[in-house]
Scaffold this motif. Structure first.
Motif, PDB file in Angstrom:
ATOM      1  N   ALA A  40      29.878 -20.559 -30.068  1.00 23.93           N
ATOM      2  CA  ALA A  40      30.244 -20.064 -29.014  1.00 23.93           C
ATOM      3  C   ALA A  40      31.391 -21.176 -28.543  1.00 23.93           C
ATOM      4  CB  ALA A  40      29.460 -19.852 -28.035  1.00 23.93           C
ATOM      5  N   LEU A  41      30.943 -22.543 -28.607  1.00 20.31           N
ATOM      6  CA  LEU A  41      31.866 -23.598 -28.107  1.00 20.31           C
ATOM      7  C   LEU A  41      32.978 -23.753 -28.980  1.00 20.31           C
ATOM      8  CD1 LEU A  41      29.136 -26.230 -26.804  1.00 20.31           C
ATOM      9  CD2 LEU A  41      30.520 -24.669 -25.531  1.00 20.31           C
ATOM     10  N   ALA A  42      32.446 -23.830 -30.382  1.00 22.67           N
ATOM     11  CA  ALA A  42      33.604 -23.987 -31.318  1.00 22.67           C
ATOM     12  C   ALA A  42      34.771 -23.004 -31.360  1.00 22.67           C
ATOM     13  CB  ALA A  42      33.002 -24.135 -32.638  1.00 22.67           C
ATOM     14  N   ALA A  43      34.375 -21.537 -30.830  1.00 24.24           N
ATOM     15  CA  ALA A  43      35.265 -20.594 -30.930  1.00 24.24           C
ATOM     16  C   ALA A  43      36.048 -20.455 -29.633  1.00 24.24           C
ATOM     17  CB  ALA A  43      34.435 -19.169 -31.350  1.00 24.24           C
ATOM     18  N   GLY A  44      35.780 -21.346 -28.527  1.00 21.82           N
ATOM     19  CA  GLY A  44      36.601 -21.318 -27.559  1.00 21.82           C
ATOM     20  C   GLY A  44      36.001 -20.519 -26.342  1.00 21.82           C
ATOM     21  N   VAL A  45      34.734 -19.971 -26.295  1.00 24.39           N
ATOM     22  CA  VAL A  45      33.875 -19.539 -25.226  1.00 24.39           C
ATOM     23  C   VAL A  45      34.220 -20.512 -24.098  1.00 24.39           C
ATOM     24  CG1 VAL A  45      32.154 -18.458 -24.427  1.00 24.39           C
ATOM     25  CG2 VAL A  45      32.711 -17.968 -26.685  1.00 24.39           C
ATOM     26  N   PRO A  46      34.742 -20.153 -22.683  1.00 26.22           N
ATOM     27  CA  PRO A  46      34.595 -21.133 -21.633  1.00 26.22           C
ATOM     28  C   PRO A  46      33.138 -21.699 -21.493  1.00 26.22           C
ATOM     29  CG  PRO A  46      35.987 -19.137 -21.389  1.00 26.22           C
ATOM     30  CD  PRO A  46      35.325 -18.757 -22.657  1.00 26.22           C
ATOM     31  N   ALA A  47      33.049 -22.975 -21.257  1.00 30.79           N
ATOM     32  CA  ALA A  47      31.948 -23.492 -20.898  1.00 30.79           C
ATOM     33  C   ALA A  47      30.959 -22.763 -19.812  1.00 30.79           C
ATOM     34  CB  ALA A  47      31.957 -25.111 -20.656  1.00 30.79           C
ATOM     35  N   ALA A  48      31.879 -22.445 -18.886  1.00 29.10           N
ATOM     36  CA  ALA A  48      31.374 -21.925 -17.437  1.00 29.10           C
ATOM     37  C   ALA A  48      30.628 -20.427 -18.032  1.00 29.10           C
ATOM     38  CB  ALA A  48      32.459 -21.641 -16.540  1.00 29.10           C
ATOM     39  N   ASP A  49      31.031 -19.901 -19.044  1.00 31.16           N
ATOM     40  CA  ASP A  49      30.675 -18.495 -19.380  1.00 31.16           C
ATOM     41  C   ASP A  49      29.803 -18.240 -20.501  1.00 31.16           C
ATOM     42  OD1 ASP A  49      32.373 -17.404 -17.885  1.00 31.16           O
ATOM     43  OD2 ASP A  49      33.862 -16.999 -19.301  1.00 31.16           O
ATOM     44  N   LEU A  50      29.349 -19.808 -21.149  1.00 34.90           N
ATOM     45  CA  LEU A  50      28.581 -19.996 -22.140  1.00 34.90           C
ATOM     46  C   LEU A  50      26.808 -19.402 -21.807  1.00 34.90           C
ATOM     47  CD1 LEU A  50      27.831 -21.013 -24.865  1.00 34.90           C
ATOM     48  CD2 LEU A  50      27.378 -23.231 -24.103  1.00 34.90           C
ATOM     49  N   VAL A  51      26.344 -19.990 -20.621  1.00 42.15           N
ATOM     50  CA  VAL A  51      24.992 -19.415 -20.168  1.00 42.15           C
ATOM     51  C   VAL A  51      25.025 -18.027 -19.927  1.00 42.15           C
ATOM     52  CG1 VAL A  51      23.204 -19.854 -18.604  1.00 42.15           C
ATOM     53  CG2 VAL A  51      24.636 -21.948 -19.292  1.00 42.15           C
ATOM     54  N   LYS A  52      25.948 -17.328 -19.312  1.00 41.55           N
ATOM     55  CA  LYS A  52      26.089 -16.072 -19.217  1.00 41.55           C
ATOM     56  C   LYS A  52      25.807 -15.264 -20.230  1.00 41.55           C
ATOM     57  CE  LYS A  52      28.820 -12.392 -16.769  1.00 41.55           C
ATOM     58  NZ  LYS A  52      29.942 -12.028 -15.876  1.00 41.55           N
ATOM     59  N   THR A  53      26.596 -15.703 -21.400  1.00 38.99           N
ATOM     60  CA  THR A  53      26.693 -15.187 -22.645  1.00 38.99           C
ATOM     61  C   THR A  53      25.362 -15.038 -23.276  1.00 38.99           C
ATOM     62  OG1 THR A  53      29.182 -15.810 -22.844  1.00 38.99           O
ATOM     63  CG2 THR A  53      27.885 -14.948 -24.942  1.00 38.99           C
TER      64      THR A  53
END
Length: 495
Positions: A40-53
């Motif tokens: 997720a981080l490598a593919a550019g998912v915003p850090a703020a949305d990581l936990v929600k995802t």
């Protein structure tokens, strides 16, 4: 971010997942979560949305399958500890006769494999195979090979087993249709597998002297090379998600209850084991309810009261809940178990499936990350350009992941996460999605070899060395997986 970059990230993620599970021996649940975060981080998912995802992936998956897997495990546990599984197998042997005992044990493996997890079913039925081989003086493999393969087939193809449940939910298939199509497909696969195993077992294979002595009551010859060179005192058992745990087989017993207080102990006034008809009825009851719900939704008029009733009763969670209550009463309370004992037996089913449920949820997280990051669409584009039908891609992807890391459940869940965007784009009908789920099951059945704890469990209990296990168990499961895929492909034009 370009599709090429996203695909490289996905490939690196899958490779890391395999390395963590196979080389670093990281628990699959932890490995899936770690890889999901990294991708997720490598593919550019915003850090703020990581936990929600992550929460959405975990919750969306477990909200559907956790209850089903837990209730299915309770049903299997009650049938196991009541003595119903062993009684059912013995009844089949009596009904089929001595000449068709291998077929009887195969049928027992198929039927009992629906509510009972693979490793538990193998431990229950293997002592029966030992006894039959001892009485007939025939090779143990004649009875054990088709029986074990039948249970593994059901484990890969049919709900309420975790891989099948997770795949059905992830790709949007209908569980009732998966059962309606999957039960006859699985039955044919098991029957053809039985015929293949008959040919394979015409020759004899080297047998561990200790297992030979256990089965035939003869002392092992210390000068004989037994191949594997170990006793079955501690064998690796597949816990359903690729983690090997040590299980001590008990050839003279029919249960593997870790807590002696939970052992089957019916009231002396009810000494008889559960009848064949009762066990069979309890196994098929949830299946029939789920099928009735599916048929009601497709046949009866919308708004019909009868359709509404069937829809509720046919919901997998409700159908299994009803069956748990019936098992608790018919196999427990009516046979002398008090309420505390019934509750303890049901509760004892949960520790063994807790990690399976978590692995399924982590697989849902991985799938959610693939979608949220855009990797899923990139993979769908590449797979689209291969020109291969979705059914073929489902089978080949599951087979490759199964061969690479060993666990059927992990292979199925990961395949569903990878292919879901492609399947959504293909706009397949519900029956077609159900066949895709079965094709994934066929891939998850094949290529059980040395990285699969189930392979080690079977070969140790059967007294086979590594080479003999590959020539028998691995070849048979792969053959049956290919047969299963061929059957789903044959049904495709009909749906």
């Amino acid at each position: 971010m370009s599709h090429t970059t996203l695909l490289l990230i996905a490939a690196a993620g899958v490779a890391t997942l395999l390395l963590l599970i196979l080389r670093a021996k990281v628990q699959p649940f932890v490995a899936l979560v770690v890889v999901s975060i990294g991708v997720a981080l490598a593919a550019g998912v915003p850090a703020a949305d990581l936990v929600k995802t992550i929460e959405e992936g975990m919750g969306g998956t477990l909200g559907h399958i956790a209850t089903i897997i837990a209730l299915g495990a309770m049903i299997g546990r009650i049938i196991e500890l009541s003595g119903g599984a062993a009684a059912f197998a013995h009844s089949l042997i009596d009904r089929f006769g001595s000449r068709r005992t291998p077929l009887a044990l195969t049928v027992a493996g198929f039927v009992l494999g629906i509510p009972v997890f693979f490793e538990v079913g193998l431990i229950i039925l293997m002592p029966i195979a030992y006894g039959v081989a001892r009485a007939s003086r025939k090779p143990l493999l004649v009875y054990a090979l088709p029986m074990g393969a039948a249970m593994l087939t059901v484990h890969a193809f049919l709900p309420p087993h975790p891989g099948a449940v997770a795949v059905t939910q992830a790709i949007g298939a209908d569980q009732g249709l998966v059962l309606l199509l999957g039960i006859p497909v699985t039955a044919v696969v098991v029957l053809l597998g039985y015929l293949v195993s008959r040919r394979m077992t015409r020759r004899e294979y080297p047998m561990d002297p200790a297992v030979h002595a256990e089965v035939y009551g003869e002392q092992p010859d210390p000068t004989t090379d037994g191949g594997v060179g170990s006793t079955p005192a501690a064998t690796k058992a597949d816990d359903g998600h690729g983690t090997a745990v040590l299980t001590k087989p008990a050839p003279t017993t029919t249960t593997t209850d870790p807590a002696p207080s939970l052992a089957s102990s019916p009231d002396p006034s009810h000494p008889a084991a559960p009848s064949f008809g009762m066990v069979l009825a309890l196994i098929v009851t949830p299946i029939l309810l789920i099928l009735a719900g599916t048929l009601g939704q497709n046949i009866l008029a919308e708004g019909s009261t009868f359709r509404a009733v069937l829809t509720v009763l046919g919901a997998p969670m409700v159908a299994l809940l009803i069956d748990v209550a019936l098992c608790a009463y018919l196999l427990g309370a009516r046979r002398g178990w008090d309420r505390t004992h019934i509750a303890n037996v049901m509760g004892s089913a949960l520790p063994s499936v807790a990690m399976v449920i978590l692995v399924a949820g982590a697989g849902g997280v991985f799938g959610k990350v693939l979608v949220a990051s855009g990797i899923g669409d990139a993979i769908a584009d590449v797979l689209d350009r291969t020109g291969l039908p979705a059914l073929v891609l489902a089978f080949l992807t599951a087979l490759a992941l199964r061969a690479a890391q060993g666990s059927t459940t992990v292979a199925l869940i990961t395949t569903a996460g990878i292919l879901t965007p492609l399947l959504q784009r293909a706009d397949l009908s519900t029956p077609q999605l159900s066949l895709v789920a079965l094709a994934m099951g066929a891939g998850g059945l094949a290529v059980s070899h040395i990285n699969d704890a189930g392979y080690w469990m079977f070969t140790k209990l059967a007294g086979l060395d590594v080479a003999s296990g590959l020539r028998t168990w691995t070849v048979l499961t792969t053959t049956m997986g290919v047969i299963g895929f061929a059957l789903t492909a044959a049904l495709w034009p009909l749906v």
